[in-house]
Design a protein around this motif. Structure first.
Motif, PDB file in Angstrom:
ATOM      1  N   PHE A  40     -23.227  -5.220  22.363  1.00  0.00           N
ATOM      2  CA  PHE A  40     -22.498  -4.285  23.570  1.00  0.00           C
ATOM      3  C   PHE A  40     -23.551  -3.385  24.289  1.00  0.00           C
ATOM      4  O   PHE A  40     -23.354  -2.239  23.965  1.00  0.00           O
ATOM      5  CB  PHE A  40     -21.303  -3.429  22.677  1.00  0.00           C
ATOM      6  CG  PHE A  40     -20.547  -4.502  22.025  1.00  0.00           C
ATOM      7  CD1 PHE A  40     -19.628  -5.228  22.567  1.00  0.00           C
ATOM      8  CD2 PHE A  40     -20.687  -4.655  20.586  1.00  0.00           C
ATOM      9  CE1 PHE A  40     -18.754  -5.978  21.852  1.00  0.00           C
ATOM     10  CE2 PHE A  40     -19.927  -5.519  19.893  1.00  0.00           C
ATOM     11  CZ  PHE A  40     -18.838  -6.194  20.509  1.00  0.00           C
ATOM     12  N   ALA A  43     -22.897   0.529  25.204  1.00  0.00           N
ATOM     13  CA  ALA A  43     -21.924   1.149  24.405  1.00  0.00           C
ATOM     14  C   ALA A  43     -22.542   2.240  23.521  1.00  0.00           C
ATOM     15  O   ALA A  43     -23.364   1.838  22.787  1.00  0.00           O
ATOM     16  CB  ALA A  43     -20.877   0.272  23.976  1.00  0.00           C
ATOM     17  N   LYS A  61     -15.614   2.632  23.450  1.00  0.00           N
ATOM     18  CA  LYS A  61     -15.152   2.156  24.703  1.00  0.00           C
ATOM     19  C   LYS A  61     -16.101   1.330  25.607  1.00  0.00           C
ATOM     20  O   LYS A  61     -17.323   1.620  25.534  1.00  0.00           O
ATOM     21  CB  LYS A  61     -14.565   3.208  25.586  1.00  0.00           C
ATOM     22  CG  LYS A  61     -13.465   3.889  24.935  1.00  0.00           C
ATOM     23  CD  LYS A  61     -12.818   4.950  25.854  1.00  0.00           C
ATOM     24  CE  LYS A  61     -11.573   5.497  25.395  1.00  0.00           C
ATOM     25  NZ  LYS A  61     -10.989   6.676  25.959  1.00  0.00           N
ATOM     26  N   MET A  62     -15.696   0.279  26.204  1.00  0.00           N
ATOM     27  CA  MET A  62     -16.550  -0.496  27.105  1.00  0.00           C
ATOM     28  C   MET A  62     -15.893  -0.883  28.382  1.00  0.00           C
ATOM     29  O   MET A  62     -14.611  -1.339  28.403  1.00  0.00           O
ATOM     30  CB  MET A  62     -17.164  -1.823  26.548  1.00  0.00           C
ATOM     31  CG  MET A  62     -18.083  -2.434  27.140  1.00  0.00           C
ATOM     32  SD  MET A  62     -19.130  -3.678  25.959  1.00  0.00           S
ATOM     33  CE  MET A  62     -20.543  -3.747  26.660  1.00  0.00           C
ATOM     34  N   ASN A  63     -16.423  -0.536  29.384  1.00  0.00           N
ATOM     35  CA  ASN A  63     -15.753  -0.713  30.695  1.00  0.00           C
ATOM     36  C   ASN A  63     -14.216  -0.020  30.718  1.00  0.00           C
ATOM     37  O   ASN A  63     -13.341  -0.545  31.245  1.00  0.00           O
ATOM     38  CB  ASN A  63     -15.710  -2.124  31.174  1.00  0.00           C
ATOM     39  CG  ASN A  63     -16.980  -2.918  31.327  1.00  0.00           C
ATOM     40  OD1 ASN A  63     -17.800  -2.150  31.837  1.00  0.00           O
ATOM     41  ND2 ASN A  63     -17.102  -3.876  30.762  1.00  0.00           N
ATOM     42  N   GLU A  82     -10.124  -5.745  21.114  1.00  0.00           N
ATOM     43  CA  GLU A  82      -9.783  -5.292  22.597  1.00  0.00           C
ATOM     44  C   GLU A  82      -8.521  -5.082  22.737  1.00  0.00           C
ATOM     45  O   GLU A  82      -7.689  -5.908  23.074  1.00  0.00           O
ATOM     46  CB  GLU A  82     -10.435  -6.360  23.598  1.00  0.00           C
ATOM     47  CG  GLU A  82     -10.400  -6.149  24.989  1.00  0.00           C
ATOM     48  CD  GLU A  82     -11.004  -7.036  25.904  1.00  0.00           C
ATOM     49  OE1 GLU A  82     -10.671  -6.967  27.065  1.00  0.00           O
ATOM     50  OE2 GLU A  82     -11.558  -8.159  25.487  1.00  0.00           O
TER      51      GLU A  82
END
Length: 156
Positions: A40, A43, A61-63, A82
């Motif tokens: 990731f 992140a 959180k990612m994107n 997710e």
């Protein structure tokens, strides 16, 4: 009185054993941190938990999407979860909820991918004091439910 104290102690210890334990990043094995950073990129983990099965879970959180990832102590990525819009759950899953939990709204939904690429879905509903996690396979067929009560204990 002595019996009451022992009973309360046993209940408290049981509740702690049933749930994940928050840990500081410094307590997470280096192999897990390295694996997280590799899988990731960019992140940053907002929180770490040590699960009762010995896995470490990173919440992040990612994107702009809430996610979590579980790793074995030696750093192997075991699964990712997710957050997804409830409308993107398979129709058979939402039909199951409508039929079996009439009048109850899906609060959260997630797509879970294990280390082999197998996808399952989770729909969380609230019914009274219970938070119920309903698990479905990739086609939306019901697998099982996990009930959490307000005291944060899980039961299948």
């Amino acid at each position: 009185m002595k019996t009451t104290i022992i009973t309360v102690a046993v209940i408290v210890l049981s509740m702690n054993a049933a749930s994940a334990q928050k840990v500081k990043e410094a307590e997470v094995p280096k192999a897990v941190i390295t694996s997280f950073q590799t899988h990731f990129k960019g992140a940053k983990a907002d929180a770490w938990d040590k699960e009762k099965n010995g896995e470490f879970e990173a919440e992040f959180k990612m994107n702009k999407v809430e996610m979590s990832a579980n790793f074995s102590a030696d750093g192997k990525l075991m699964e990712t979860e997710e957050e997804i819009a409830t409308a993107t759950l398979p129709k058979t899953a939402t039909d199951y909820v409508t039929k079996n939990y009439a009048g109850v709204k899906i609060e959260e939904a997630a797509k879970i991918t294990d280390s082999t690429g197998k996808v399952t879905y989770e729909a969380e509903v609230k019914k009274g004091k219970e938070e119920i996690e309903l698990l479905f396979d990739a086609t939306g067929t019901f697998i099982k439910k996990v009930v959490e009560t307000k005291d944060d204990t899980k039961k299948d």
